[in-house]
Design a protein around this motif. Sequence first.
Motif, PDB file in Angstrom:
ATOM      1  N   VAL A  11      57.521  72.755  29.712  1.00 39.18           N
ATOM      2  CA  VAL A  11      57.559  73.800  30.741  1.00 39.18           C
ATOM      3  C   VAL A  11      58.510  73.375  31.855  1.00 39.18           C
ATOM      4  CG1 VAL A  11      55.200  74.568  30.244  1.00 39.18           C
ATOM      5  CG2 VAL A  11      55.588  72.801  31.983  1.00 39.18           C
ATOM      6  N   SER A  12      58.899  74.355  32.647  1.00 40.84           N
ATOM      7  CA  SER A  12      59.789  74.062  33.779  1.00 40.84           C
ATOM      8  C   SER A  12      58.962  73.610  34.978  1.00 40.84           C
ATOM      9  CB  SER A  12      60.591  75.311  34.146  1.00 40.84           C
ATOM     10  OG  SER A  12      59.736  76.312  34.665  1.00 40.84           O
ATOM     11  N   LYS A  13      59.640  73.036  35.973  1.00 40.12           N
ATOM     12  CA  LYS A  13      58.927  72.576  37.167  1.00 40.12           C
ATOM     13  C   LYS A  13      58.366  73.732  37.980  1.00 40.12           C
ATOM     14  CE  LYS A  13      61.015  68.049  37.834  1.00 40.12           C
ATOM     15  NZ  LYS A  13      61.639  67.104  38.782  1.00 40.12           N
ATOM     16  N   GLY A  14      58.888  74.915  37.739  1.00 40.01           N
ATOM     17  CA  GLY A  14      58.377  76.079  38.463  1.00 40.01           C
ATOM     18  C   GLY A  14      57.313  76.835  37.689  1.00 40.01           C
ATOM     19  N   ALA A  15      56.835  76.269  36.595  1.00 40.22           N
ATOM     20  CA  ALA A  15      55.851  76.958  35.752  1.00 40.22           C
ATOM     21  C   ALA A  15      54.551  77.196  36.506  1.00 40.22           C
ATOM     22  CB  ALA A  15      55.576  76.147  34.488  1.00 40.22           C
ATOM     23  N   SER A  16      53.915  78.331  36.218  1.00 41.29           N
ATOM     24  CA  SER A  16      52.633  78.648  36.852  1.00 41.29           C
ATOM     25  C   SER A  16      51.518  77.841  36.194  1.00 41.29           C
ATOM     26  CB  SER A  16      52.329  80.137  36.704  1.00 41.29           C
ATOM     27  OG  SER A  16      52.109  80.481  35.348  1.00 41.29           O
ATOM     28  N   ALA A  17      50.363  77.844  36.857  1.00 46.12           N
ATOM     29  CA  ALA A  17      49.213  77.128  36.303  1.00 46.12           C
ATOM     30  C   ALA A  17      48.819  77.698  34.936  1.00 46.12           C
ATOM     31  CB  ALA A  17      48.033  77.200  37.278  1.00 46.12           C
ATOM     32  N   ASP A  18      48.901  79.019  34.795  1.00 45.59           N
ATOM     33  CA  ASP A  18      48.564  79.640  33.515  1.00 45.59           C
ATOM     34  C   ASP A  18      49.550  79.237  32.424  1.00 45.59           C
ATOM     35  OD1 ASP A  18      46.318  80.885  34.472  1.00 45.59           O
ATOM     36  OD2 ASP A  18      47.304  82.806  34.859  1.00 45.59           O
ATOM     37  N   GLU A  60      46.206  69.432  42.999  1.00 47.63           N
ATOM     38  CA  GLU A  60      46.458  68.388  44.004  1.00 47.63           C
ATOM     39  C   GLU A  60      47.348  67.284  43.435  1.00 47.63           C
ATOM     40  OE1 GLU A  60      43.840  65.074  46.442  1.00 47.63           O
ATOM     41  OE2 GLU A  60      42.959  67.046  46.044  1.00 47.63           O
ATOM     42  N   LYS A  61      47.030  66.844  42.212  1.00 46.64           N
ATOM     43  CA  LYS A  61      47.854  65.792  41.597  1.00 46.64           C
ATOM     44  C   LYS A  61      49.277  66.279  41.356  1.00 46.64           C
ATOM     45  CE  LYS A  61      44.226  63.393  38.987  1.00 46.64           C
ATOM     46  NZ  LYS A  61      43.763  63.038  37.627  1.00 46.64           N
ATOM     47  N   ARG A  62      49.392  67.546  40.929  1.00 48.96           N
ATOM     48  CA  ARG A  62      50.729  68.084  40.661  1.00 48.96           C
ATOM     49  C   ARG A  62      51.564  68.105  41.934  1.00 48.96           C
ATOM     50  NH1 ARG A  62      52.235  74.203  38.461  1.00 48.96           N
ATOM     51  NH2 ARG A  62      54.507  73.860  38.330  1.00 48.96           N
ATOM     52  N   ALA A  63      50.944  68.528  43.032  1.00 51.03           N
ATOM     53  CA  ALA A  63      51.677  68.583  44.298  1.00 51.03           C
ATOM     54  C   ALA A  63      52.131  67.189  44.727  1.00 51.03           C
ATOM     55  CB  ALA A  63      50.795  69.218  45.374  1.00 51.03           C
ATOM     56  N   LYS A  64      51.260  66.199  44.563  1.00 52.14           N
ATOM     57  CA  LYS A  64      51.631  64.829  44.923  1.00 52.14           C
ATOM     58  C   LYS A  64      52.774  64.325  44.042  1.00 52.14           C
ATOM     59  CE  LYS A  64      47.264  63.123  46.837  1.00 52.14           C
ATOM     60  NZ  LYS A  64      46.185  62.103  46.712  1.00 52.14           N
ATOM     61  N   TYR A  65      52.712  64.669  42.739  1.00 48.41           N
ATOM     62  CA  TYR A  65      53.777  64.236  41.832  1.00 48.41           C
ATOM     63  C   TYR A  65      55.106  64.881  42.227  1.00 48.41           C
ATOM     64  CZ  TYR A  65      56.595  63.716  37.622  1.00 48.41           C
ATOM     65  OH  TYR A  65      57.622  63.436  36.752  1.00 48.41           O
ATOM     66  N   ASP A  66      55.060  66.187  42.522  1.00 48.43           N
ATOM     67  CA  ASP A  66      56.287  66.897  42.874  1.00 48.43           C
ATOM     68  C   ASP A  66      56.889  66.351  44.171  1.00 48.43           C
ATOM     69  OD1 ASP A  66      56.062  68.457  40.638  1.00 48.43           O
ATOM     70  OD2 ASP A  66      55.192  70.195  41.658  1.00 48.43           O
ATOM     71  N   ARG A  67      56.023  65.863  45.078  1.00 44.11           N
ATOM     72  CA  ARG A  67      56.534  65.295  46.337  1.00 44.11           C
ATOM     73  C   ARG A  67      56.938  63.831  46.183  1.00 44.11           C
ATOM     74  NH1 ARG A  67      51.932  68.122  48.527  1.00 44.11           N
ATOM     75  NH2 ARG A  67      50.797  66.139  48.641  1.00 44.11           N
ATOM     76  N   GLY A  68      56.713  63.262  45.003  1.00 39.31           N
ATOM     77  CA  GLY A  68      57.074  61.868  44.767  1.00 39.31           C
ATOM     78  C   GLY A  68      56.059  60.877  45.272  1.00 39.31           C
ATOM     79  N   GLU A  69      54.835  61.353  45.579  1.00 39.55           N
ATOM     80  CA  GLU A  69      53.820  60.451  46.113  1.00 39.55           C
ATOM     81  C   GLU A  69      53.104  59.667  45.009  1.00 39.55           C
ATOM     82  OE1 GLU A  69      51.216  62.778  48.513  1.00 39.55           O
ATOM     83  OE2 GLU A  69      52.815  63.526  49.810  1.00 39.55           O
ATOM     84  N   ILE A  70      53.087  60.205  43.789  1.00 39.73           N
ATOM     85  CA  ILE A  70      52.535  59.489  42.649  1.00 39.73           C
ATOM     86  C   ILE A  70      53.510  59.620  41.494  1.00 39.73           C
ATOM     87  CG2 ILE A  70      50.117  59.806  43.327  1.00 39.73           C
ATOM     88  CD1 ILE A  70      49.929  62.064  41.296  1.00 39.73           C
TER      89      ILE A  70
END
Length: 299
Positions: A11-18, A60-70
């Motif tokens: 999937v792309s980085k802009g993919a929805s949760a569904d 929450e994990k996805r957001a942290k990954y996208d921000r480079g925090e994990i």
Amino acid sequence: MAGDPYRELGVSKGASADEIKKAFRKLAKELHPDKNPGDKVAEDRFKRVTGAFDLLGDAEKRAKYDRGEIDADGREQFRGYSGGTGGRSGGFSGFGGSGGRGGFEDIDLSELFGGAFGGRPGGGASFGRGQDVRASLDVSLEDTISGTTRRIQFSDGRMLDVAIPKGASDGQTIRLRGQGAPGRGGQAGDALIELKITPHPVFRRDGAELTMDLPVSVPDAVLGGKVQVPTPEGPVMMTIPAGSNSGKVLRLKGRGAYADGRRGDLMARIVVTLPEVMDDELLTFAADWRERRPYKPGR
């Protein structure tokens, strides 16, 4: 270290949760160990896909990954420090997600794995041997006498061939080792198939003995003769003795069911049967017989 979780799920980085959830469902069904027994490549990919969804399926994990925090393994990244990663290890956290914010808790794993995925109560993953799968299978009386193979289909689409042994009994459980839910770092569980013998339209079973009603015509009952008798293996010819009344029981040795390692007998109970349409000749004969030679049954 795990690769790009978006690439693992396709999937792309802009993919929805569904979209992420849909991609995981598709890949999990294709790569599940039950559908790819002994395929190490598919097993490793299944683990990577599972880990990727564990990360991206949790908002929450996805957001942290996208921000480079994990990183892709869930380990925290400290910015401004060169030389690798540090901090506490997030790692693969299993199927529990984090507090219900998306992730595995939003997916009914029974849809993917037949209702028997090895989870512990509360949503977390159970590391070790997989759960056993239970199902029931209807079999005929003939199946238990001759022994055969029947195919059963689980809710996840898997089909298994179940060997029905000679002498199988109602309620008996057949264990298929390693055909249950996959283990998390351990062996797969077993499939436990309970046999249910369906009622037979002709035969009644009592242990190893079978009984049945055998319709016999008036001429055969009076004069004797040979009639066809159904058995579990097919019809056979039986001799009816002259003067046979309803209730007389004839025995066919070794034509019954199996129980306690032996084959029983088939007991045929004679039922003298009049024709469905009685013509004038029969009625005249009966009237004459009653008048000239009356008798009382049972005396």
